[in-house]
Enzyme design. Structure first.
Site, PDB file in Angstrom:
ATOM      1  N   ASP A 126      -8.523   4.000   1.522  1.00 31.24           N
ATOM      2  CA  ASP A 126      -7.474   4.184   2.531  1.00 31.24           C
ATOM      3  C   ASP A 126      -8.090   4.653   3.854  1.00 31.24           C
ATOM      4  O   ASP A 126      -8.580   5.787   3.945  1.00 31.24           O
ATOM      5  CB  ASP A 126      -6.454   5.204   2.024  1.00 31.24           C
ATOM      6  CG  ASP A 126      -5.186   5.183   2.867  1.00 31.24           C
ATOM      7  OD1 ASP A 126      -5.273   4.780   4.050  1.00 31.24           O
ATOM      8  OD2 ASP A 126      -4.125   5.553   2.346  1.00 31.24           O
ATOM      9  N   ASN A 144       2.271   1.516   4.393  1.00 32.99           N
ATOM     10  CA  ASN A 144       2.575   0.240   5.077  1.00 32.99           C
ATOM     11  C   ASN A 144       2.287   0.325   6.585  1.00 32.99           C
ATOM     12  O   ASN A 144       2.938  -0.331   7.385  1.00 32.99           O
ATOM     13  CB  ASN A 144       4.022  -0.215   4.822  1.00 32.99           C
ATOM     14  CG  ASN A 144       4.326  -1.669   5.194  1.00 32.99           C
ATOM     15  OD1 ASN A 144       5.437  -2.003   5.578  1.00 32.99           O
ATOM     16  ND2 ASN A 144       3.344  -2.555   5.106  1.00 32.99           N
ATOM     17  N   CYS A 147      -1.396   0.842   7.426  1.00 31.12           N
ATOM     18  CA  CYS A 147      -2.836   0.527   7.552  1.00 31.12           C
ATOM     19  C   CYS A 147      -3.228  -0.710   6.727  1.00 31.12           C
ATOM     20  O   CYS A 147      -3.405  -1.796   7.266  1.00 31.12           O
ATOM     21  CB  CYS A 147      -3.698   1.726   7.142  1.00 31.12           C
ATOM     22  SG  CYS A 147      -3.612   3.113   8.290  1.00 31.12           S
ATOM     23  N   ARG A 148      -3.372  -0.537   5.407  1.00 28.89           N
ATOM     24  CA  ARG A 148      -3.984  -1.614   4.599  1.00 28.89           C
ATOM     25  C   ARG A 148      -3.085  -2.826   4.400  1.00 28.89           C
ATOM     26  O   ARG A 148      -3.517  -3.970   4.597  1.00 28.89           O
ATOM     27  CB  ARG A 148      -4.422  -1.052   3.237  1.00 28.89           C
ATOM     28  CG  ARG A 148      -5.549  -0.054   3.339  1.00 28.89           C
ATOM     29  CD  ARG A 148      -5.705   0.733   2.068  1.00 28.89           C
ATOM     30  NE  ARG A 148      -4.536   1.566   1.807  1.00 28.89           N
ATOM     31  CZ  ARG A 148      -4.333   2.257   0.707  1.00 28.89           C
ATOM     32  NH1 ARG A 148      -5.219   2.203  -0.274  1.00 28.89           N
ATOM     33  NH2 ARG A 148      -3.247   3.000   0.569  1.00 28.89           N
ATOM     34  N   SER A 149      -1.813  -2.614   3.976  1.00 29.41           N
ATOM     35  CA  SER A 149      -0.988  -3.800   3.677  1.00 29.41           C
ATOM     36  C   SER A 149      -0.567  -4.584   4.925  1.00 29.41           C
ATOM     37  O   SER A 149      -0.513  -5.820   4.866  1.00 29.41           O
ATOM     38  CB  SER A 149       0.199  -3.466   2.766  1.00 29.41           C
ATOM     39  OG  SER A 149       1.080  -2.543   3.338  1.00 29.41           O
ATOM     40  N   CYS A 183       0.869  -1.189   0.000  1.00 32.94           N
ATOM     41  CA  CYS A 183       0.000   0.000   0.000  1.00 32.94           C
ATOM     42  C   CYS A 183       0.899   1.230   0.000  1.00 32.94           C
ATOM     43  O   CYS A 183       2.077   1.128  -0.369  1.00 32.94           O
ATOM     44  CB  CYS A 183      -0.978  -0.015   1.174  1.00 32.94           C
ATOM     45  SG  CYS A 183      -0.220   0.101   2.811  1.00 32.94           S
TER      46      CYS A 183
HETATM   47  P1  4NP Z   1      -1.800   2.925   4.133  1.00 39.40           P
HETATM   48  O1  4NP Z   1      -2.426   4.299   4.697  1.00 39.40           O
HETATM   49  O2  4NP Z   1      -1.266   3.232   2.749  1.00 39.40           O
HETATM   50  O3  4NP Z   1      -2.987   2.010   4.069  1.00 39.40           O
HETATM   51  O4  4NP Z   1      -0.739   2.507   5.110  1.00 39.40           O
HETATM   52  C1  4NP Z   1      -1.702   5.477   4.840  1.00 39.40           C
HETATM   53  C2  4NP Z   1      -0.978   5.695   5.992  1.00 39.40           C
HETATM   54  C3  4NP Z   1      -0.296   6.902   6.169  1.00 39.40           C
HETATM   55  C4  4NP Z   1      -0.342   7.864   5.181  1.00 39.40           C
HETATM   56  C5  4NP Z   1      -1.063   7.639   4.017  1.00 39.40           C
HETATM   57  C6  4NP Z   1      -1.736   6.453   3.845  1.00 39.40           C
HETATM   58  N1  4NP Z   1       0.335   9.100   5.369  1.00 39.40           N
HETATM   59  O5  4NP Z   1       0.106  10.037   4.566  1.00 39.40           O
HETATM   60  O6  4NP Z   1       1.125   9.222   6.326  1.00 39.40           O
END
Ligand code: 4NP
Length: 152
Positions: free
Chosen positions: A124, A11, A13-15, A8
């Site tokens: 997300d 790294n 939340c989703r992955s 994702c």
């Molecule tokens: P992920 O979500 O891609 O599912 O881990 C996010 C976590 C943090 C951020 C963006 C997306 N960020 O902008 O810090």
């Protein structure tokens, strides 16, 4: 041996949710011979555990993510994995842009495995705040992927 990498953006939340839930479901199905990991296309959170609210939502649903640490996706991952599963189209584009010449490792949207939903991207939850939606989609896709791997 099948080596699967979930990707994702951050790294956190989703992955990692996909790594934790898929690992648990594969274990329950008795699938051995799997290497499972996750990575983010961005480096911002490298070395950090999964996002607190994401971990808490997973904990309530019976999944422990506390042992995971974020890392950034690298071109080396094309050699180290047999299948790369991305959470959304923008991850797909970012990962494809790093593909080394001559490498044909498949990169697929994880929700290709989520029959019964018309979503193609895992929204997300860092922005939507709907952590249970992430878990629902990841569970569905993980169950279908485990089923497919069990048949092969
Ligand atoms: P992920 O979500 O891609 O599912 O881990 C996010 C976590 C943090 C951020 C963006 C997306 N960020 O902008 O810090």
């Amino acid at each position: 041996m099948t080596r699967i990498l979930f990707v994702c953006l951050g790294n956190i939340c989703r992955s990692p949710t996909a790594e934790g839930i898929f690992t648990e479901k594969a274990k329950r199905a008795g699938l051995s011979h799997l290497t499972i990991d996750s990575a983010g296309t961005a480096s911002w959170h490298a070395g950090k555990p999964p996002y607190g609210p994401m971990q808490a939502a997973c904990e309530l649903r019976g999944y422990d993510l506390s042992y995971l640490r974020a890392r950034q996706f690298t071109t080396q991952d094309y050699e180290n994995f047999d299948l790369i599963l991305v959470m959304d189209q923008s991850n797909f584009d970012d990962v494809e842009n790093l593909r080394p010449e001559g490498r044909n490792t498949p990169v697929k949207l994880f929700l290709d495995y989520a029959e019964g939903t018309n979503l193609t991207d895992v929204p997300d939850p860092y922005y939507t705040r709907d952590f249970d939606q992430t878990i629902d989609l990841v569970e569905l896709a993980s169950e279908n992927l485990v089923k497919q791997l069990s048949e092969n």
